[in-house]
Design a protein around this motif. Structure first.
Motif, PDB file in Angstrom:
ATOM      1  N   ALA A 220      13.426   4.036 119.103  1.00 41.70           N
ATOM      2  CA  ALA A 220      13.599   3.115 120.238  1.00 41.70           C
ATOM      3  C   ALA A 220      13.007   3.669 121.532  1.00 41.70           C
ATOM      4  CB  ALA A 220      15.086   2.844 120.419  1.00 41.70           C
ATOM      5  N   GLN A 221      13.145   4.988 121.716  1.00 42.78           N
ATOM      6  CA  GLN A 221      12.692   5.586 122.975  1.00 42.78           C
ATOM      7  C   GLN A 221      11.205   5.915 122.993  1.00 42.78           C
ATOM      8  OE1 GLN A 221      14.903   6.794 120.861  1.00 42.78           O
ATOM      9  NE2 GLN A 221      14.679   8.972 120.478  1.00 42.78           N
ATOM     10  N   LYS A 222      10.551   5.728 121.826  1.00 43.81           N
ATOM     11  CA  LYS A 222       9.118   6.045 121.752  1.00 43.81           C
ATOM     12  C   LYS A 222       8.332   4.789 122.114  1.00 43.81           C
ATOM     13  CE  LYS A 222       5.550   8.566 120.247  1.00 43.81           C
ATOM     14  NZ  LYS A 222       5.221   9.938 120.564  1.00 43.81           N
ATOM     15  N   GLU A 223       7.708   4.814 123.287  1.00 40.83           N
ATOM     16  CA  GLU A 223       7.055   3.587 123.760  1.00 40.83           C
ATOM     17  C   GLU A 223       5.610   3.462 123.298  1.00 40.83           C
ATOM     18  OE1 GLU A 223       7.767   3.911 127.906  1.00 40.83           O
ATOM     19  OE2 GLU A 223       9.820   3.206 127.719  1.00 40.83           O
ATOM     20  N   LYS A 224       4.913   4.575 123.229  1.00 47.82           N
ATOM     21  CA  LYS A 224       3.516   4.536 122.799  1.00 47.82           C
ATOM     22  C   LYS A 224       3.095   5.913 122.304  1.00 47.82           C
ATOM     23  CE  LYS A 224       1.766   5.493 127.379  1.00 47.82           C
ATOM     24  NZ  LYS A 224       0.878   5.202 128.429  1.00 47.82           N
ATOM     25  N   PHE A 225       1.943   5.967 121.640  1.00 40.89           N
ATOM     26  CA  PHE A 225       1.448   7.256 121.167  1.00 40.89           C
ATOM     27  C   PHE A 225       0.745   7.981 122.314  1.00 40.89           C
ATOM     28  CE2 PHE A 225       1.272   5.070 116.893  1.00 40.89           C
ATOM     29  CZ  PHE A 225       2.373   5.753 116.396  1.00 40.89           C
ATOM     30  N   SER A 226       0.940   9.304 122.322  1.00 43.68           N
ATOM     31  CA  SER A 226       0.240  10.116 123.326  1.00 43.68           C
ATOM     32  C   SER A 226      -0.892  10.872 122.629  1.00 43.68           C
ATOM     33  CB  SER A 226       1.227  11.096 123.963  1.00 43.68           C
ATOM     34  OG  SER A 226       1.805  11.895 122.961  1.00 43.68           O
ATOM     35  N   ASN A 227      -1.659  11.616 123.419  1.00 44.90           N
ATOM     36  CA  ASN A 227      -2.780  12.371 122.836  1.00 44.90           C
ATOM     37  C   ASN A 227      -2.330  13.326 121.753  1.00 44.90           C
ATOM     38  OD1 ASN A 227      -4.557  11.110 124.477  1.00 44.90           O
ATOM     39  ND2 ASN A 227      -4.603  12.744 126.015  1.00 44.90           N
ATOM     40  N   ILE A 228      -1.179  13.977 121.988  1.00 47.84           N
ATOM     41  CA  ILE A 228      -0.682  14.963 121.019  1.00 47.84           C
ATOM     42  C   ILE A 228      -0.333  14.275 119.692  1.00 47.84           C
ATOM     43  CG2 ILE A 228       1.657  14.898 122.023  1.00 47.84           C
ATOM     44  CD1 ILE A 228       0.056  17.899 120.250  1.00 47.84           C
ATOM     45  N   ASP A 229       0.092  13.015 119.757  1.00 46.47           N
ATOM     46  CA  ASP A 229       0.413  12.297 118.518  1.00 46.47           C
ATOM     47  C   ASP A 229      -0.834  12.165 117.647  1.00 46.47           C
ATOM     48  OD1 ASP A 229       3.074  11.956 119.188  1.00 46.47           O
ATOM     49  OD2 ASP A 229       2.647  10.175 120.369  1.00 46.47           O
ATOM     50  N   TYR A 230      -1.955  11.838 118.279  1.00 48.30           N
ATOM     51  CA  TYR A 230      -3.200  11.689 117.514  1.00 48.30           C
ATOM     52  C   TYR A 230      -3.642  13.038 116.946  1.00 48.30           C
ATOM     53  CZ  TYR A 230      -3.272   7.022 119.468  1.00 48.30           C
ATOM     54  OH  TYR A 230      -2.919   5.740 119.801  1.00 48.30           O
ATOM     55  N   GLU A 231      -3.398  14.116 117.726  1.00 49.48           N
ATOM     56  CA  GLU A 231      -3.704  15.469 117.234  1.00 49.48           C
ATOM     57  C   GLU A 231      -2.821  15.771 116.022  1.00 49.48           C
ATOM     58  OE1 GLU A 231      -5.843  17.727 118.363  1.00 49.48           O
ATOM     59  OE2 GLU A 231      -6.516  16.833 120.241  1.00 49.48           O
ATOM     60  N   LEU A 232      -1.549  15.372 116.144  1.00 48.96           N
ATOM     61  CA  LEU A 232      -0.622  15.615 115.029  1.00 48.96           C
ATOM     62  C   LEU A 232      -1.020  14.801 113.799  1.00 48.96           C
ATOM     63  CD1 LEU A 232       2.771  15.803 116.930  1.00 48.96           C
ATOM     64  CD2 LEU A 232       1.950  17.513 115.331  1.00 48.96           C
ATOM     65  N   PHE A 233      -1.482  13.583 114.022  1.00 56.05           N
ATOM     66  CA  PHE A 233      -1.944  12.761 112.891  1.00 56.05           C
ATOM     67  C   PHE A 233      -3.113  13.461 112.194  1.00 56.05           C
ATOM     68  CE2 PHE A 233      -0.239   8.833 115.219  1.00 56.05           C
ATOM     69  CZ  PHE A 233       0.900   8.792 114.435  1.00 56.05           C
ATOM     70  N   ASN A 234      -4.040  14.000 112.998  1.00 57.10           N
ATOM     71  CA  ASN A 234      -5.187  14.729 112.424  1.00 57.10           C
ATOM     72  C   ASN A 234      -4.721  15.950 111.648  1.00 57.10           C
ATOM     73  OD1 ASN A 234      -7.184  13.059 113.336  1.00 57.10           O
ATOM     74  ND2 ASN A 234      -7.471  14.175 115.256  1.00 57.10           N
ATOM     75  N   LEU A 235      -3.756  16.659 112.262  1.00 62.66           N
ATOM     76  CA  LEU A 235      -3.223  17.865 111.608  1.00 62.66           C
ATOM     77  C   LEU A 235      -2.547  17.497 110.290  1.00 62.66           C
ATOM     78  CD1 LEU A 235      -1.709  20.949 112.987  1.00 62.66           C
ATOM     79  CD2 LEU A 235      -0.149  19.638 111.600  1.00 62.66           C
ATOM     80  N   LEU A 236      -1.742  16.430 110.341  1.00 57.76           N
ATOM     81  CA  LEU A 236      -1.055  15.992 109.109  1.00 57.76           C
ATOM     82  C   LEU A 236      -2.068  15.595 108.046  1.00 57.76           C
ATOM     83  CD1 LEU A 236       1.911  13.886 110.487  1.00 57.76           C
ATOM     84  CD2 LEU A 236       2.107  15.894 109.049  1.00 57.76           C
ATOM     85  N   ALA A 237      -3.105  14.878 108.465  1.00 54.45           N
ATOM     86  CA  ALA A 237      -4.116  14.412 107.517  1.00 54.45           C
ATOM     87  C   ALA A 237      -4.689  15.585 106.711  1.00 54.45           C
ATOM     88  CB  ALA A 237      -5.233  13.690 108.261  1.00 54.45           C
ATOM     89  N   GLY A 238      -4.938  16.701 107.393  1.00 52.90           N
ATOM     90  CA  GLY A 238      -5.526  17.854 106.703  1.00 52.90           C
ATOM     91  C   GLY A 238      -4.490  18.814 106.135  1.00 52.90           C
ATOM     92  N   HIS A 239      -3.618  19.332 107.023  1.00 53.78           N
ATOM     93  CA  HIS A 239      -2.677  20.379 106.594  1.00 53.78           C
ATOM     94  C   HIS A 239      -1.598  19.864 105.640  1.00 53.78           C
ATOM     95  CE1 HIS A 239      -3.815  23.769 109.344  1.00 53.78           C
ATOM     96  NE2 HIS A 239      -4.587  22.779 109.753  1.00 53.78           N
ATOM     97  N   ALA A 240      -1.078  18.670 105.909  1.00 56.88           N
ATOM     98  CA  ALA A 240      -0.038  18.142 105.014  1.00 56.88           C
ATOM     99  C   ALA A 240      -0.640  17.915 103.630  1.00 56.88           C
ATOM    100  CB  ALA A 240       0.538  16.844 105.576  1.00 56.88           C
ATOM    101  N   ALA A 241      -1.877  17.427 103.601  1.00 57.52           N
ATOM    102  CA  ALA A 241      -2.537  17.183 102.317  1.00 57.52           C
ATOM    103  C   ALA A 241      -2.669  18.485 101.526  1.00 57.52           C
ATOM    104  CB  ALA A 241      -3.919  16.573 102.558  1.00 57.52           C
ATOM    105  N   THR A 242      -3.152  19.533 102.195  1.00 59.72           N
ATOM    106  CA  THR A 242      -3.321  20.834 101.521  1.00 59.72           C
ATOM    107  C   THR A 242      -1.966  21.364 101.053  1.00 59.72           C
ATOM    108  OG1 THR A 242      -4.938  21.200 103.259  1.00 59.72           O
ATOM    109  CG2 THR A 242      -4.539  23.032 101.774  1.00 59.72           C
ATOM    110  N   ALA A 243      -0.971  21.278 101.951  1.00 64.29           N
ATOM    111  CA  ALA A 243       0.353  21.806 101.608  1.00 64.29           C
ATOM    112  C   ALA A 243       0.958  21.038 100.433  1.00 64.29           C
ATOM    113  CB  ALA A 243       1.262  21.727 102.833  1.00 64.29           C
ATOM    114  N   ILE A 244       0.839  19.705 100.460  1.00 56.58           N
ATOM    115  CA  ILE A 244       1.396  18.887  99.371  1.00 56.58           C
ATOM    116  C   ILE A 244       0.663  19.206  98.073  1.00 56.58           C
ATOM    117  CG2 ILE A 244       1.551  16.507  98.480  1.00 56.58           C
ATOM    118  CD1 ILE A 244       2.143  15.609 101.375  1.00 56.58           C
ATOM    119  N   PHE A 245      -0.660  19.226  98.155  1.00 55.91           N
ATOM    120  CA  PHE A 245      -1.477  19.440  96.948  1.00 55.91           C
ATOM    121  C   PHE A 245      -1.209  20.817  96.337  1.00 55.91           C
ATOM    122  CE2 PHE A 245      -5.535  20.298  94.731  1.00 55.91           C
ATOM    123  CZ  PHE A 245      -5.588  19.171  93.923  1.00 55.91           C
ATOM    124  N   SER A 246      -1.208  21.863  97.173  1.00 53.96           N
ATOM    125  CA  SER A 246      -1.013  23.212  96.619  1.00 53.96           C
ATOM    126  C   SER A 246       0.401  23.397  96.092  1.00 53.96           C
ATOM    127  CB  SER A 246      -1.364  24.283  97.650  1.00 53.96           C
ATOM    128  OG  SER A 246      -0.696  24.026  98.837  1.00 53.96           O
TER     129      SER A 246
END
Lengths: 273, 122
Positions: A220-246
């Protein structure tokens, strides 16, 4: 008679000399008076001349001081401007620092374990706590069926998330094309349905997509995405994938190792006769 | 040196908050995974401020706050609640139980540091 005449002549001569002396004395007195007057005039002029020099000196000093003051004021304004710039830069650096700390923690946590379920739990934690998502799911591609299957959810039941065919719908397209999707309605909380997420992030190892994170609504308190959110999305896209896969591979290899070990133990047993 | 007790079941959040607290000069962070763990840490260490999540297993943050306020030894320790619950009623509830401040997730580190400083420097 002659003697009397002589005396009278002498007296006249004396009177003449006396008169001349008197005239001379009077002339001297006049001259003296004139000189006194001139002296007084000169003294007055000298005094006046001294005051003017002082005034000129003071005026010069005032001018110099004014110039210095102006220069100091200019420098002060310049320093003030620089200060403002530094303050803005300091805030930016602080923000960047905080963002880097967030990314570091997320990345550190993702690679802190080889347990598949723990990795999934960490992915959920990052999406909840760092991004501020309320309802979301993690879907992984099942090679055999070529479908995206939900493996973890938050704020919704896993049973409510349908399997998605590779290349179909928003989630399937994101998995196929490997490009993140952000709904145009992402401003505000969002209330996406199971097929219509507000954000969809591909989990990629290089160009190979292994799954998707689908976000349906934000806190409810999250009104919009900030720059760090997009960085986190990028990080998740790569690091989460590697972590899940391995972690998945590690869990599978552990299982296989246990099976092989059991088989070897069985072979080692002496045959019964 | 202020001692800050961070009570959070998520290791990610614990690490993140601890990271932020290290930026406050001379502060020492004590970590606890839930309310019960926090009470253990309170009995063994001097604590100047508690940062607690609401949703935790074993004992949640609200229960922890009420126990802290009921204990004469800890009742004056300031408590900041950090949670995903952003609704106004949740905030009111936390304050009514005895929390001093309330910070919704996702947290902004600068905001957290600013808030913590108001309690430990005053």
């Amino acid at each position: 008679m002659d003697k009397e005449l002589h005396l009278t002549k002498k007296a006249d001569e004396f009177l003449q000399i006396f008169k001349k002396g008197e005239e001379f004395t009077q002339e001297l007195l006049k001259e003296n008076e004139k000189l006194r007057f001139k002296l007084a005039q000169l003294e007055d002029a000298v005094d006046r001349c001294g005051d003017e020099a002082k005034v000129k000196l003071y005026e010069d000093r005032i001018r110099t001081t004014e110039d210095e003051l102006k220069s100091l004021k200019d420098r002060y304004r310049q320093v003030e401007e620089e200060n403002k710039d530094f303050a803005v830069k300091y805030i930016e650096v602080e923000e960047e620092n905080n963002n880097l700390a967030n990314l570091y923690v997320a990345s550190y946590q993702l690679h802190s374990t080889l347990d598949f379920n723990e990795v999934l739990k960490i992915v959920l934690e990052i999406v909840i706590n760092l991004i501020g998502a309320e309802r979301f799911a993690v879907l992984l591609i099942e090679e055999k069926t070529n479908e995206l299957v939900p493996v973890a959810t938050e704020g919704m039941s896993i049973a409510n998330i349908p399997k998605v065919k590779f290349g179909e719908g928003i989630i399937g397209t994101v998995a196929k094309e490997g490009e993140s999707y952000f709904s145009e309605h992402v401003q505000g909380r969002g209330n996406g349905s199971e097929e219509d997420p507000i954000v969809s992030i591909p989990l990629k190892i290089k160009e190979h997509v292994i799954g998707v994170i689908a976000i349906y609504s934000l806190l409810a308190q999250k009104e919009k995405f900030s720059n760090i959110d997009y960085e986190l999305f990028n990080l998740l896209a790569g690091h989460a994938a590697t972590a899940i896969f391995s972690s998945k591979l590690y869990t599978q290899s552990e299982r296989k190792l246990t099976t092989i070990q059991s088989f070897l133990d069985l072979l080692k047993e002496k045959p019964r006769r | 040196m202020p001692n800050i007790l961070v009570v959070e079941d998520s290791p990610t959040m614990r690490q993140l908050i601890s990271f932020a607290m290290k930026r406050i000069s001379n502060s020492k962070v004590i970590e606890a995974t839930d309310g019960v763990d926090a009470l253990k840490k309170l009995s063994s260490e001097k604590v100047d401020l508690i940062l607690a999540d609401i949703n935790m297993p074993v004992m949640d943050g609200l229960k922890l706050v009420s126990l802290v306020r009921g204990n004469p030894s800890y009742k004056n320790i300031p408590v900041i609640i950090i949670t995903t619950e952003g609704a106004e009623e949740d905030k009111k509830k936390a304050i009514a139980i005895g929390a001093n401040a309330y910070l919704p997730k996702p947290i902004q580190t600068q905001e957290l540091i600013k808030l913590v400083n108001t309690f430990i420097s005053g």
